[in-house]
Design an enzyme around this catalytic site. Structure first.
Site, PDB file in Angstrom:
ATOM      1  CG  LEU A 243      -1.846   1.216   1.381  1.00  0.00           C
ATOM      2  CD1 LEU A 243      -2.808   1.312   0.211  1.00  0.00           C
ATOM      3  CD2 LEU A 243      -2.605   1.131   2.704  1.00  0.00           C
ATOM      4  CG  ASP A 244      -0.617   4.646  -0.133  1.00  0.00           C
ATOM      5  OD1 ASP A 244      -1.140   4.687  -1.262  1.00  0.00           O
ATOM      6  OD2 ASP A 244      -1.257   4.828   0.926  1.00  0.00           O
ATOM      7  CD  GLU A 245       5.608   2.045   1.626  1.00  0.00           C
ATOM      8  OE1 GLU A 245       6.727   2.324   1.163  1.00  0.00           O
ATOM      9  OE2 GLU A 245       5.115   2.627   2.605  1.00  0.00           O
TER      10      GLU A 245
END
Length: 299
Positions: A243-245
């Protein structure tokens, strides 16, 4: 009737077809002679290089290159790949060859916040962003009037915890049915499953607010206001199961002060998010982004 008005019995020759534009991206272990071999191969098929950029990552000994070139219309990708085969095999290259004249097709996912969607549609309308939006999909009906105003098919795909697998299957099918080249999460406030993220790997871009420290959950700008944040910003990145990485494409920050209210921060954040997402999409569509492990090379 004058001689100039007399119809000619000699048929006019058909105009020569215009040259086609191609974009070549490549990466391989760095070795001497890569540029010479590639550019010579392009010249051998009548190609003319318009842009060229290269980068050697010393930490990984990986070489990256992007070349935009034109070639006669009769020279297709098969001919170009054939000319490049010796270089590709000899250097063990990972290669992507794209038709630079083809119109990229976007599937945009959005929830209730429409500022990123509106900016993308505007940038396409004025020609800064060269793309066609083939569909807009949302888990809410709010964006339907925007889609109808712009003549874009709208798909309302509501989702709950129990229906998430079925809804994501619809999103993936829509991506395939429309022939979209890229999925843009324009403030789509749903976390994609590992399965969907993997299926769209390298073909989905998300926009995320960027703070130091990071604020997760509801109302991040209000959380930032409570902590007295001095910089806010946004990050456009590829979607991955983390997530969001995902690999970062584009970022921007904006300085703020104690005098701004939480609503002021929201307004600044909307502006930054819209700009960064549009730039990230443009970079991707112009094939200027090459993956380098967990990060990117952006030409």
């Amino acid at each position: 009737m004058t001689a100039a008005d007399t119809p000619s019995s000699t048929p006019r020759a058909a105009p020569a077809p215009a040259d086609r534009t191609h974009i070549l991206n490549l990466s391989c272990t760095d070795r001497p002679g890569i540029v010479a071999r590639v550019t010579t191969s392009i010249a051998a098929v009548g190609g003319n290089i318009a842009e060229s950029a290269q980068y050697w990552d010393r930490s990984t000994d990986r070489f990256f290159m992007r070349i935009l070139f034109t070639a006669p219309a009769e020279v297709g990708h098969g001919v170009i790949r054939g000319a490049l085969k010796s270089a590709i095999d000899g250097f063990g290259m990972d290669v992507s060859l794209t038709d630079g004249d083809a119109m990229p097709r976007l599937l945009i996912l959005v929830s209730k916040f429409d500022h990123c969607l509106l900016n993308l549609l505007y940038q396409i309308r004025v020609g800064w962003l060269r793309a066609e939006v083939v569909a807009i999909a949302s888990n809410h009906p709010d964006a339907r009037p925007i889609a109808e105003q712009h003549g874009v098919p709208f798909h309302h795909l509501p989702v709950t915890k129990t229906t998430k697998p079925e809804q994501e299957a619809q999103v993936l099918q829509l991506y395939r049915d429309t022939g979209a080249d890229l999925v843009v999460l324009a403030r789509y406030m749903q976390v994609l499953s590992n399965e969907l993220s993997t299926a769209l790997s390298g073909h989905a871009i998300n926009i995320h607010h960027s703070f130091l420290p990071s604020f997760k959950g509801a109302k991040p700008y209000h959380q930032a206001h409570e902590r007295g944040v001095k910089l806010i910003g946004a990050t456009a990145h590829y979607v991955t199961p983390d997530l969001d990485e995902g690999p970062i494409i584009e970022q921007e920050t904006e300085r703020v002060t104690h005098a701004l209210s939480a609503d002021d921060l929201v307004a600044v954040g909307r502006d930054v998010e819209a700009r960064v997402l549009a730039r990230g999409v443009k970079l991707h569509l112009e094939r200027r982004v090459l993956l380098n492990g967990h990060k990117t090379v952006v030409f």
